[in-house]
Design a protein around this motif. Structure first.
Motif, PDB file in Angstrom:
ATOM      1  N   VAL A 296      31.801  47.633  -1.090  1.00 18.73           N
ATOM      2  CA  VAL A 296      32.484  47.087   0.080  1.00 18.73           C
ATOM      3  C   VAL A 296      33.982  47.211  -0.137  1.00 18.73           C
ATOM      4  O   VAL A 296      34.470  47.086  -1.271  1.00 18.73           O
ATOM      5  CB  VAL A 296      32.091  45.611   0.313  1.00 18.73           C
ATOM      6  N   VAL A 297      34.730  47.479   0.936  1.00 19.50           N
ATOM      7  CA  VAL A 297      36.182  47.609   0.818  1.00 19.50           C
ATOM      8  C   VAL A 297      36.819  47.193   2.133  1.00 19.50           C
ATOM      9  O   VAL A 297      36.317  47.534   3.207  1.00 19.50           O
ATOM     10  CB  VAL A 297      36.578  49.062   0.459  1.00 19.50           C
ATOM     11  N   PRO A 298      37.908  46.417   2.083  1.00 18.38           N
ATOM     12  CA  PRO A 298      38.626  46.067   3.309  1.00 18.38           C
ATOM     13  C   PRO A 298      39.275  47.306   3.919  1.00 18.38           C
ATOM     14  O   PRO A 298      39.711  48.197   3.203  1.00 18.38           O
ATOM     15  CB  PRO A 298      39.681  45.060   2.844  1.00 18.38           C
ATOM     16  N   ILE A 299      39.341  47.353   5.232  1.00 24.18           N
ATOM     17  CA  ILE A 299      39.988  48.477   5.910  1.00 24.18           C
ATOM     18  C   ILE A 299      41.417  48.673   5.408  1.00 24.18           C
ATOM     19  O   ILE A 299      41.888  49.792   5.236  1.00 24.18           O
ATOM     20  CB  ILE A 299      40.009  48.245   7.440  1.00 24.18           C
ATOM     21  N   SER A 300      42.122  47.590   5.140  1.00 23.16           N
ATOM     22  CA  SER A 300      43.520  47.684   4.717  1.00 23.16           C
ATOM     23  C   SER A 300      43.671  48.397   3.387  1.00 23.16           C
ATOM     24  O   SER A 300      44.759  48.819   3.024  1.00 23.16           O
ATOM     25  CB  SER A 300      44.134  46.290   4.615  1.00 23.16           C
ATOM     26  N   ASP A 301      42.553  48.535   2.623  1.00 20.77           N
ATOM     27  CA  ASP A 301      42.622  49.183   1.321  1.00 20.77           C
ATOM     28  C   ASP A 301      42.161  50.644   1.356  1.00 20.77           C
ATOM     29  O   ASP A 301      42.143  51.305   0.324  1.00 20.77           O
ATOM     30  CB  ASP A 301      41.748  48.428   0.305  1.00 20.77           C
ATOM     31  N   THR A 302      41.776  51.141   2.532  1.00 19.75           N
ATOM     32  CA  THR A 302      41.176  52.475   2.581  1.00 19.75           C
ATOM     33  C   THR A 302      42.152  53.589   2.253  1.00 19.75           C
ATOM     34  O   THR A 302      41.750  54.697   1.966  1.00 19.75           O
ATOM     35  CB  THR A 302      40.560  52.754   3.962  1.00 19.75           C
ATOM     36  N   GLU A 303      43.446  53.301   2.284  1.00 21.17           N
ATOM     37  CA  GLU A 303      44.410  54.338   1.942  1.00 21.17           C
ATOM     38  C   GLU A 303      44.571  54.481   0.432  1.00 21.17           C
ATOM     39  O   GLU A 303      45.317  55.345  -0.032  1.00 21.17           O
ATOM     40  CB  GLU A 303      45.769  54.042   2.578  1.00 21.17           C
ATOM     41  N   LEU A 304      43.834  53.655  -0.336  1.00 24.24           N
ATOM     42  CA  LEU A 304      43.963  53.692  -1.783  1.00 24.24           C
ATOM     43  C   LEU A 304      42.994  54.695  -2.395  1.00 24.24           C
ATOM     44  O   LEU A 304      42.730  55.746  -1.825  1.00 24.24           O
ATOM     45  CB  LEU A 304      43.759  52.283  -2.330  1.00 24.24           C
ATOM     46  N   SER A 305      42.399  54.367  -3.511  1.00 24.80           N
ATOM     47  CA  SER A 305      41.621  55.324  -4.293  1.00 24.80           C
ATOM     48  C   SER A 305      40.315  55.750  -3.625  1.00 24.80           C
ATOM     49  O   SER A 305      39.666  56.678  -4.076  1.00 24.80           O
ATOM     50  CB  SER A 305      41.304  54.717  -5.670  1.00 24.80           C
ATOM     51  N   TRP A 306      39.925  55.047  -2.560  1.00 23.08           N
ATOM     52  CA  TRP A 306      38.657  55.411  -1.912  1.00 23.08           C
ATOM     53  C   TRP A 306      38.782  56.726  -1.141  1.00 23.08           C
ATOM     54  O   TRP A 306      37.801  57.402  -0.888  1.00 23.08           O
ATOM     55  CB  TRP A 306      38.208  54.315  -0.956  1.00 23.08           C
ATOM     56  N   VAL A 307      39.950  57.076  -0.715  1.00 14.51           N
ATOM     57  CA  VAL A 307      40.122  58.246   0.146  1.00 14.51           C
ATOM     58  C   VAL A 307      40.082  59.535  -0.695  1.00 14.51           C
ATOM     59  O   VAL A 307      40.698  59.611  -1.732  1.00 14.51           O
ATOM     60  CB  VAL A 307      41.455  58.162   0.900  1.00 14.51           C
TER      61      VAL A 307
END
Length: 307
Positions: A296-307
């Motif tokens: 699970v990941v907050p939308i606000s964090d999607t620009e981090l290592s998940w991309v």
């Protein structure tokens, strides 16, 4: 006894109950190293949510199944028992397709359809699997442990008189689908209410304007069959919509991407999903379980290592 599981949910429960010694064949999606008997025409295709929706619709209109059986492998296994499902022809192979496939086998296996509509049905399916394998006590003990975990959540919510959060769990991105079947039960037990959901029924296309009007306090996006990494690739289908930034969930930084298996797969891992939702709805009372942290990941964090 030789068993084939033609749905990942049954395979999950077989492993969770420690009964995998009976398992001899599974589907391409099953979390198992057993032989893959069921395949899909979508395997290996890197296509978008909209393209998947079109492919599924066209296949349905032509009366074609998305799935097929490796008959040579099935004949070699010669199972005594096959678990299948009759809930969604899009998600998994249906009992009717399985029945046609096994008709040519020299030895006819027993076919046990699992047909969950609500969370209680999923629990019953676990017990059905254990009974069919001659391991009813294991099934009963396992269900008792699951009920204990859920009670810990509901007891804490009651103790703190937590008000239910206005939430939405989204089952598809393009087009937007609400949630159905057992997911509203998960939401309720986790301390939320989803007025856009369809308890015990199928998820349906839900206009963006309806989502805006409902204005959820918490939004959980878990497209069926997708993991977080896959969903991130298409999240701009939502974030670019008019009025996105005005949603209460967005303003509160309470929009999350989550692995769909916690919600759309009718396995007893749905209890993991309840624990995860409780932490997302009421973070002051619950912590995200460690096993769910990378799911699970907050939308606000999607620009981090998940991309």
């Amino acid at each position: 006894m030789k068993v084939c599981s033609f749905l990942p949910a049954a395979t999950n429960m077989i492993y969770e109950m420690g009964l995998e010694r009976y398992l001899n064949g599974v589907t391409f999606e099953c979390p198992s190293d057993k032989p893959k008997v069921v395949r899909t025409h979508l395997e290996g295709r890197n296509i978008s949510s909209a393209e998947i929706e079109t492919f599924v619709t066209e296949s349905s209109n032509m009366g074609k199944s998305l799935y097929y059986v490796d008959m040579e492998l099935l004949s070699e296994i010669a199972p005594d028992l096959v678990f299948t499902q009759d809930v969604c022809d899009v998600c998994q192979i249906s009992t009717s397709v399985v029945q046609r496939a096994i008709g040519s086998l020299e030895k006819q296996p027993k076919v046990v359809p699992l047909i969950p509509r609500r969370l209680r049905d999923v629990y019953q399916n676990a017990l059905t699997i254990a009974k069919e394998l001659g391991e009813e006590k294991i099934g009963l003990d396992y269900l008792a442990s699951l009920h204990k975990r859920v009670r810990a959540i509901t007891d804490k919510l009651r103790e703190h008189q937590a008000e239910p959060k206005r939430v939405m769990v989204m089952e598809w991105l393009d087009p937007i689908y609400n949630c159905g079947h057992w997911i509203p039960d998960q939401i309720s037990l986790a301390g939320g209410v989803d007025m856009l959901s369809n308890p015990a029924g199928y998820s349906v296309v839900t206009p963006w304007e309806k989502v805006q009007q409902y204005d959820p306090e918490v939004l959980v996006i878990a497209p069926c069959g997708f993991q977080v990494e896959r969903s991130i690739k298409e999240i701009d289908q939502l974030t670019s919509k008019p009025g996105w930034s005005e949603l209460t969930a967005v303003k509160n930084k309470a929009v999350y991407l989550a692995d769909a298996d916690y919600f759309t797969r009718p396995s007893t891992t749905l209890v993991d999903g309840i624990e995860l939702l409780a932490a997302l709805f009421h973070p002051q009372l619950f912590e995200i379980p460690e096993r769910c942290m990378k799911k699970v990941v907050p939308i606000s964090d999607t620009e981090l290592s998940w991309v």
